[in-house]
Design an enzyme around this catalytic site. Structure first.
Site: not given
Length: 575
Positions: A41, A267, A277
């Site tokens: 994204e 992850r 983020k």
């Protein structure tokens, strides 16, 4: 033309579970061509966690003679910017990967996604909900009890089509209506309790401009974009396990010709590191770091500016591997991989970070004798009172050579002389007054000069004229130290970077900012051998005995050199 995927399956026992799945799919004919994708994204800068995803998707495509697309899942114009689109492409190229064809965008598929949404309404699988966001959230409830059906859930197809058209035309404001999939409000998986698939946003999109007043949700756009692109294996992290049933549901309901399959793996979590983020943005916006490319940041732009290498990052991701269990990786493994990549690629140089002046009393008469030394022992030339020593840029790799000026006045590091040395100290002191200068002579300290506070400010010394390229006769000298000419040395700003946090898992803390390491950046005025000043931006070196350093990507110039420490030379990781 579709190519046939191939993979060396002569020894599949060592394959991770994803590669094993793909190997089986190819062998059975289920997959004719492996197609993966990296789908960021564009709402921020990529970080070390994305590096693992990039390496996994691009490497698998290469291993199986397949393709890897770069697709921007750009479904939220309020958080996305062209700056991030450009930055992500630069990051992937810097890491050494090339995507299939041109970059793709979920926004390029908005027409098709809209058409499928209309199809779902017509099939009775979607409805427009006019409840508030709070009411919808409360209705979906928790895992402990069934959700509450929306009063709009049983509206007719005609009513839903009309309302969806109003949404599309901008006749309904933001927050007034959403389109929801009609699945199962009693499902134990909250993601199947009529998830939102479209919302109203009167925002300008960085790709599609003002064409749309409605935008698809990520969980709707992502699987259908995979289907449009013919992705064979959609690789993501474990937090998307609960999203997979909706992924499969929506692909099935729109009757897509291509049916991608989602596979989840752990992850990348590293100790002493934040990858959220939101928290990274707090660091930037709060002024705790200088920006997204601050060398202490785990962003790719930050690691690049720090001097980390693409090869080291790829090696690290390969060593971490693929698993179905989340864990925390020792940051020492990352540092080990970076050091490994630098060992045979970074040229050597000398830099004194904390200069202490040394005056060599017998310099002129000693260096005058260099011509009498055997030529195979040392390569040097005497020019106007300076002895220029030719040395390789690397002890084993063929990186060429450089000239090091040796003069009557030199600098050594303050830490290399102690009036009152601690136990185990093996450098210069009143008791141990002789040492080898790197690539040069044996130096003997005749006396220290101190200021009024008793601090050593200069050393008076002599050199043994016969020890240029030779061992001293009749005695053994312990230790070698680096040095720089005081006459020809170049002043430079050197930034000493350390870990940004002083606890291993700062993300666990209620206020992670409390654990910022106040010693994560120190700036010193150093003196370099002149060859280092002419380094190109992003050129890496090992400053002998000090660590690995890189000429800053932006600030370094020959007139005002600026170097960042990549890592010190100590390695705590056992490979």
């Amino acid at each position: 033309m579709m190519s046939t995927a191939t993979h060396d399956d002569s020894n599949t026992a060592g394959l991770d579970f994803i590669r094993q799945v793909i190997t089986d799919d190819v062998a059975s004919g289920k997959t004719s061509q492996v197609v993966t994708r990296f789908p960021p994204e564009p709402n921020g800068y990529l970080h070390i966690g994305h590096v693992k995803a990039i390496c996994l998707n691009f490497s698998i495509a290469k291993e199986f003679d397949g393709l890897c697309n770069l697709r921007f899942d750009d479904t939220n114009p309020d958080a996305e910017e062209q700056e991030y689109v450009d930055g992500i492409q630069n990051d992937i190229e810097w890491l050494g990967f090339k995507w299939n064809g041109n970059p793709r965008y979920a926004s390029s598929y908005f027409d098709q996604l809209y058409a499928w949404a209309v199809q779902l309404i017509e099939q009775g699988y979607a409805y427009v909900d006019l409840q508030s966001a709070e009411e919808i959230q409360a209705g979906r409830s928790t895992y402990l009890k069934d959700g509450i059906k929306s009063p709009y859930r049983d509206a007719t197809v005609a009513e839903n089509l009309a309302r969806f058209e109003q949404m599309k035309n901008g006749e309904l404001g933001e927050g007034q209506a959403v389109l929801r999939a009609k699945i199962d409000m009693s499902s134990p998986n909250v993601h199947l309790r009529d998830p939102i698939i479209y919302r109203v946003l009167h925002s300008t999109h960085h790709q599609s401009g003002d064409k749309w007043k409605i935008y698809p949700m990520y969980d709707y756009a992502h699987p259908l974009s995979d289907a449009i692109e013919g992705i064979s294996h959609s690789l993501c992290t474990l937090e998307f396990v609960d999203h997979r049933p909706f992924y499969d549901w929506v692909v099935e309901k729109v009757k897509s010709p291509a049916v991608p399959r989602q596979y989840e793996s752990s992850r990348l979590n590293i100790d002493y590191t934040i990858t959220s983020k939101r928290k990274l943005r707090q660091l930037v916006e709060g002024g705790h770091v200088s920006g997204w490319d601050d060398p202490r940041m785990p962003t790719i732009v930050g690691m690049r500016r720090r001097g980390f290498t693409p090869e080291g990052l790829q090696d690290f991701c390969k060593r971490v591997g693929v698993s179905k269990t989340d864990g925390i990786v020792d940051v020492a493994m990352l540092e080990f991989c970076i050091r490994q990549s630098l060992e045979n690629t970074a040229g050597r140089g000398m830099a004194v970070l904390n200069p202490l002046k040394v005056t060599i009393q017998n310099f002129d008469e000693a260096v005058a004798q260099f011509a009498e030394l055997k030529k195979e022992t040392v390569v040097a030339r005497l020019d106007d009172g300076t002895l220029w020593l030719t040395q390789p840029k690397h002890p084993s790799a063929d990186l060429g050579s450089r000239e090091i000026p040796f003069t009557k006045e030199i600098y050594i590091d303050q830490s290399d002389y102690e009036l009152n040395p601690p136990a185990g100290y093996k450098r210069l002191s009143p008791e141990n007054n002789e040492i080898r200068l790197r690539n040069s002579y044996v130096l003997k300290i005749e006396k220290p000069i101190c200021d009024d506070n008793g601090n050593v400010v200069e050393l008076i010394a002599t050199i043994d004229a016969k020890t240029l390229g030779n061992n001293p006769e009749g005695r053994k000298v312990k230790g070698v130290i680096h040095w720089v000419s005081a006459t020809h040395g170049v002043s430079a700003e050197v930034r000493i970077y350390d870990r940004l946090f002083n606890v291993s898992n700062p993300a666990e803390s209620a206020n992670f900012l409390e654990h910022l390491n106040p010693e994560s950046l120190k700036v010193v005025q150093a003196v370099l051998e002149p060859s280092l000043a002419t380094a190109e931006n992003e050129q890496r070196f090992q400053f002998e005995r000090e660590g690995y350093f890189v000429a800053d990507r932006y600030d370094h110039t020959a007139e005002k050199p600026v170097f960042n420490r990549i890592l010190d030379l100590k390695d705590s990781f056992k490979a």
